[in-house]
Motif scaffolding. Structure first.
Motif, PDB file in Angstrom:
ATOM      1  N   VAL A  35      41.582  50.978  46.432  1.00  0.00           N
ATOM      2  CA  VAL A  35      41.755  49.654  45.855  1.00  0.00           C
ATOM      3  C   VAL A  35      42.004  48.673  46.992  1.00  0.00           C
ATOM      4  O   VAL A  35      42.685  48.983  47.959  1.00  0.00           O
ATOM      5  N   LEU A  36      41.385  47.533  46.860  1.00  0.00           N
ATOM      6  CA  LEU A  36      41.588  46.517  47.894  1.00  0.00           C
ATOM      7  C   LEU A  36      42.912  45.828  47.692  1.00  0.00           C
ATOM      8  O   LEU A  36      43.278  45.519  46.564  1.00  0.00           O
ATOM      9  N   VAL A  37      43.594  45.607  48.772  1.00  0.00           N
ATOM     10  CA  VAL A  37      44.794  44.797  48.704  1.00  0.00           C
ATOM     11  C   VAL A  37      44.301  43.373  48.467  1.00  0.00           C
ATOM     12  O   VAL A  37      43.765  42.743  49.364  1.00  0.00           O
ATOM     13  N   GLU A  70      40.038  35.345  54.568  1.00  0.00           N
ATOM     14  CA  GLU A  70      39.528  36.710  54.404  1.00  0.00           C
ATOM     15  C   GLU A  70      39.329  37.073  52.933  1.00  0.00           C
ATOM     16  O   GLU A  70      38.982  38.202  52.610  1.00  0.00           O
ATOM     17  N   TYR A  72      41.759  36.926  50.467  1.00  0.00           N
ATOM     18  CA  TYR A  72      42.933  37.422  49.744  1.00  0.00           C
ATOM     19  C   TYR A  72      43.562  36.311  48.925  1.00  0.00           C
ATOM     20  O   TYR A  72      43.493  35.135  49.282  1.00  0.00           O
ATOM     21  N   GLY A 142      54.907  49.323  43.842  1.00  0.00           N
ATOM     22  CA  GLY A 142      53.724  49.740  44.603  1.00  0.00           C
ATOM     23  C   GLY A 142      53.263  48.703  45.620  1.00  0.00           C
ATOM     24  O   GLY A 142      52.066  48.544  45.859  1.00  0.00           O
ATOM     25  N   LYS A 144      52.746  47.485  49.268  1.00  0.00           N
ATOM     26  CA  LYS A 144      52.659  48.074  50.604  1.00  0.00           C
ATOM     27  C   LYS A 144      52.980  47.016  51.651  1.00  0.00           C
ATOM     28  O   LYS A 144      52.562  45.876  51.536  1.00  0.00           O
ATOM     29  N   LEU A 146      52.286  45.292  54.955  1.00  0.00           N
ATOM     30  CA  LEU A 146      51.108  45.145  55.806  1.00  0.00           C
ATOM     31  C   LEU A 146      51.550  44.824  57.230  1.00  0.00           C
ATOM     32  O   LEU A 146      52.587  44.210  57.443  1.00  0.00           O
ATOM     33  N   LYS A 255      44.287  49.742  65.856  1.00  0.00           N
ATOM     34  CA  LYS A 255      43.614  50.781  66.645  1.00  0.00           C
ATOM     35  C   LYS A 255      44.291  50.967  67.996  1.00  0.00           C
ATOM     36  O   LYS A 255      43.830  51.767  68.816  1.00  0.00           O
ATOM     37  N   ALA A 356      47.109  42.427  60.287  1.00  0.00           N
ATOM     38  CA  ALA A 356      47.818  43.054  59.158  1.00  0.00           C
ATOM     39  C   ALA A 356      46.844  43.409  58.045  1.00  0.00           C
ATOM     40  O   ALA A 356      47.041  44.373  57.314  1.00  0.00           O
ATOM     41  N   ALA A 357      45.781  42.616  57.936  1.00  0.00           N
ATOM     42  CA  ALA A 357      44.777  42.884  56.899  1.00  0.00           C
ATOM     43  C   ALA A 357      43.738  43.898  57.377  1.00  0.00           C
ATOM     44  O   ALA A 357      42.717  44.094  56.728  1.00  0.00           O
ATOM     45  N   GLY A 358      43.986  44.511  58.525  1.00  0.00           N
ATOM     46  CA  GLY A 358      43.145  45.626  58.957  1.00  0.00           C
ATOM     47  C   GLY A 358      42.117  45.306  60.014  1.00  0.00           C
ATOM     48  O   GLY A 358      41.398  46.195  60.458  1.00  0.00           O
ATOM     49  N   LYS A 359      42.007  44.047  60.398  1.00  0.00           N
ATOM     50  CA  LYS A 359      41.003  43.736  61.421  1.00  0.00           C
ATOM     51  C   LYS A 359      41.530  44.113  62.801  1.00  0.00           C
ATOM     52  O   LYS A 359      42.735  44.178  63.024  1.00  0.00           O
TER      53      LYS A 359
END
Lengths: 614, 245
Positions: A35-37, A70, A72, A142, A144, A146, A255, A356-359
């Motif tokens: 599921v996308l945040v 992005e 959101y 639930g 999370k 980030l 990363k 924080a959003a994964g980039k």
């Protein structure tokens, strides 16, 4: 129940009542298990207080915009209405509510955000996120976290864990004692070396901290600090008074790629809170070896903490050797981040939100150049000076001494080609009585009083240092007393020297050939036209021989009256021409190496524009 | 690097368990196996380890029971730890009960799955339909497969092949080409449909025991997880063992 969603607006602003309910949006489901945040909760920093001012609003606003870019949906909670982040355009839903776990839980229950970004609301946001986690509220709904995770935040904020980690990665930390109760404090009173630094854990702007010079002072400051610390935890630290204080702003992505955004050096030595110190970016007195030694240490620290986003590492450097100590790490966007962002053009909070959003850093576009990526370390071809603004003009009876507890309520930043001109520009930006390094009060001090004014850090020490140099005191002597680096003192000395040369024009005006050189040099060092006219005791127009004579100009006889007026006119024209010939330079994060789409600018006395504004 | 090592060791330690029968790389593997005879049973255990953005291990347990020559029952379970990968919450478990019916070359499987993932926690329907073919020791399946839940429907065209390389060694390959639904997302959150590919090199070291090593960009063995492409590019490496009894 939605109480205050006004018609026609894209972003409603809410407040809550008991039993109220808002519609819950469907999360972005895909891939059967994933599921996308989609909805992210951002916690603001609450009211502006000393140690936490508009810089967190700046960071929070940037982050909200960045997340919305992005795709959101951003839910914002903040109790401070006088902020950009609570504007309708900044977030998708804004809650103006107290920043407490109870109110935050209600917002979470109603909005059901998928993620929470805790590192952009300063210490308040971080503390609230920790509380929500501790109370099990995040798990219950639930939500999370980030970006930087709480265990990393804990490792950086908890003094004991932080020291253990630093020992693990072989980074030096000053000898210290952890105190968690008054009994602990009592036990170490005779053990610690004085003076020592008291640093409470999880507080804003060093609240509750200070320098203890005696047993009694430590008892007093320590007891107060225990009450103010969220964890009732203090670190009593070996004093590094007089050492240089340097900060590195570092970024790391999920990363493990990391870069330094910039480093900054405090003009005031250790012992003065960074928020109360004059800060220069980039550092000016570090050698290349020192710069890279501290850079490596900072990158090592952010990596070991596992931070995903921005981080601020504070280090103390021995001015006489290559020794250094790691003082503190802020595992979040901090006060210095705003300064570093504006000093370099690198939007730390914006990038931190995207991380924080994964980039990753190599995926994020540099918003200024639009031709490079966020993994490019910014390059500076100018000097930035920040001077804090203290409220002592409003609180005349306040203690002006500066220590490890922040007192400044604001700050100004100036950009110019040299340290001297940036410093002078920053002074003019302060909106205090002084427009340059002259201070009427300092001129009246006795030598003993002036020596004390140089030795003890106060909001007026900069002017005391200039006055001491004006009186011809030796740089080494002033350094010994103030511990301000000789490099800074020599720069101030240069300003004072040109100031003296300008004043001497009143006596040497007959040698008019030197005027362009002197006026040009003074303005290159940052003197404004107004300061120069003030130094020369002349008005913008209408100067006559009598007024010039009475303000100290050498006019030997009536034959010279016309000539002196003419000389003054020539000087005024020179000042005017020099002021009008200033050029525009740009802050583009890459020192002109790449094309830049949206740089910002500063004016300076130089030969050519970096960019023509059409 | 140390994490990868730990994960691999964990996976290998699972292999040490005395489990067992015919290789199940994913739910399509069953279409190549020819089915169990009445009352025949098999157990398989496998794992798959992903690196990169979705650094995690997915474990699979599958039980099969021959109800009759034509009807087999399957109970499959797949799972991994739940985690947040950038803007994506993923992981969790999926348990599937499926009944497969074979008649001549026709293969029809219907079932239900109970997922417990960030996206799903209600019963989902699963199905596979297609034709199988066999020539010598080679076998193939062509058809379609899908999973439907409250929030997501995935439908894919499926093909699976088995080619013997020697008496004991064979190569399995299967592919699901997405017809409907997004089975993955970019790290930044853009939903995508990507073709799922799986390969396995199987070694049958006795009539009832098979070991395999695999490479796949799908998550696991249940229909839902088999149709789910990993986040980002690249394959997860894994291994498994199956015992028939």
């Amino acid at each position: 129940m939605i109480l205050s969603a006004r018609g026609g607006r894209t972003t409603p602003i809410y407040y809550q009542v008991e039993g109220g309910k808002l519609p819950v949006g469907l999360p972005g489901v895909f891939r059967y298990d994933a599921v996308l945040v989609k909805k992210i909760l951002v916690i603001g920093s609450g009211p502006i207080i000393i140690g936490q001012a508009a810089e967190f609003d700046y960071a929070g606003s940037q982050a909200c915009q960045s997340l919305r870019e992005e795709g959101y949906s951003v839910v914002l909670i903040n109790s401070n209405p006088a902020t950009i982040m609570t504007d309708e355009e900044t977030a998708d839903a804004v809650y103006i509510e107290p920043l407490t776990p109870e109110f935050c839980e209600r917002v979470i229950a109603k909005e059901r955000p998928d993620g929470l970004l805790p590192t952009l609301g300063g210490q308040t946001g971080l503390n609230l996120a920790s509380e929500l986690d501790r109370l099990g509220i995040l798990e219950k709904y639930g939500v999370k976290l980030l970006g930087t995770q709480l265990d990393a935040i804990k490792k950086a904020e908890d003094r004991e864990l932080f020291r253990a980690l630093m020992r693990e990665i072989n980074e030096p930390v000053p000898e210290s004692w952890i105190v968690e109760s008054e009994d602990d404090l009592q036990r170490i009173l005779d053990e610690v070396p004085y003076p020592c630094i008291v640093r409470p854990a999880y507080t804003l702007g060093g609240t509750g901290g200070g320098v203890a010079r005696t047993r009694e002072e430590l008892w007093e400051i320590g007891r107060k600090g225990l009450k103010l610390s969220m964890l009732s935890q203090l670190m009593i630290e070996r004093s590094l008074l007089g050492w240089k204080e340097v900060e590195y702003e570092v970024m790391r992505d999920g990363k493990g790629n990391c870069i330094t955004v910039c480093n900054m050096e405090n003009l005031d030595p250790m012992g003065v809170h960074t928020g109360d110190s004059i800060v220069v970016a980039p550092s000016q007195t570090l050698s290349d070896i020192e710069y890279h030694m501290l850079r490596t240490a900072s990158l090592k620290i952010i990596t070991s903490l596992g931070i995903e986003g921005g981080c601020n590492v504070q280090l103390a450097v021995n001015p006489d050797s290559f020794d250094y100590y790691v003082i503190e790490v802020n595992p979040r966007v901090s006060r210095s981040s705003a300064l570093a962002s504006k000093a370099t053009g690198y939007p730390i909070a914006r990038i931190a939100a995207k991380i924080a959003a994964g980039k990753t850093l190599d995926e994020i576009e540099n918003a200024v150049t639009k031709t490079t990526k966020a993994c490019f370390e910014p390059a500076l071809d100018y000097c930035v000076v920040k001077i804090p603004r203290w409220p002592f003009d409003k609180f005349g009876g306040g203690d002006r001494k500066l220590s490890t507890q922040m007192k400044a309520t604001g700050e100004v930043m100036a950009i110019d080609r040299t340290f001297e001109s940036a410093l002078m520009k920053a002074i003019r930006g302060l909106e205090v009585k002084q427009k340059d390094l002259r201070h009427a009060g300092m001129a009246l001090l006795t030598s003993e009083q002036l020596e004390e004014a140089c030795r003890v850090a106060t909001d007026e020490r900069l002017w005391a240092l200039a006055e001491a140099l004006r009186r011809g005191w030796d740089v080494d002597m002033i350094h010994k007393s103030s511990r301000v680096d000789r490099w800074f003192l020599r720069k101030i000395e240069r300003i004072v020297a040109i100031e003296r040369t300008v004043v001497e024009i009143k006596l040497n005006w007959r040698d008019g050939l030197e005027f362009p050189e002197i006026i040009g040099r003074a303005m290159d060092l940052g003197f404004s036209g107004s300061s120069l006219r003030d130094l020369l005791s002349v008005r913008r127009t209408g100067n006559d021989a009598d007024s010039l004579r009475s303000s100290g100009w050498s006019v030997r006889n009536s034959d010279e009256e016309g000539a002196v007026v003419e000389a003054v006119e020539r000087i005024l024209v020179l000042i005017r021409e020099k002021s009008q010939s200033s050029v525009v330079k740009m802050v583009d994060t890459c020192a002109g190496e790449f094309e830049s789409a949206t740089p910002y600018y500063y004016r300076t006395n130089e030969l050519e524009d970096d960019y023509l504004i059409v | 690097m140390s994490n990868i090592t730990v994960r691999h060791l964990l996976g290998l330690s699972l292999l040490a368990l005395p489990m067992a029968s015919f290789a199940q790389l994913n739910h399509l593997s069953e279409t190549l196996n020819g089915g169990l005879t009445e009352k025949e049973k098999k157990v398989s255990l496998s794992f798959r380890s992903f690196d990169g953005n979705e650094a995690s291990i997915y474990g699979d347990l599958a039980l099969a029971y021959g109800w009759s020559r034509d009807i087999n029952l399957y109970l499959r379970a797949s799972g991994s730890e739940r985690k947040t990968v950038g803007a994506i919450r993923t992981g969790g478990t999926d348990v599937e009960l499926q009944m497969a019916w074979r008649k001549a070359n026709l293969y029809v499987a219907l079932g239900a799955a109970l997922p417990s993932t960030p996206a799903q926690d209600r019963v989902a329907g699963t199905w596979t339909i297609g034709v199988t073919g066999q020539e010598g020791k080679s076998s193939a399946f062509f058809g379609a497969t899908g999973v439907t839940s409250d929030d997501v429907t995935l439908v894919g065209a499926a093909v699976a092949l088995r080619t013997p390389l020697s008496e004991q060694l064979s190569l399995d390959a299967s592919s699901i080409f997405m017809i409907r639904g997004e089975n993955t997302a970019g790290i930044g959150g853009n939903l995508e449909d990507q073709t799922v590919l799986s390969f396995a090199l199987r070694y049958q070291f006795s009539e009832k025991q098979t070991f395999w090593v695999s490479a796949s960009n799908a998550l696991g063995g249940t229909t839902g997880f088999s149709m789910s492409h990993r986040i980002g590019a690249g394959f997860g490496l894994g291994a498994g063992i199956e015992v028939k009894f």
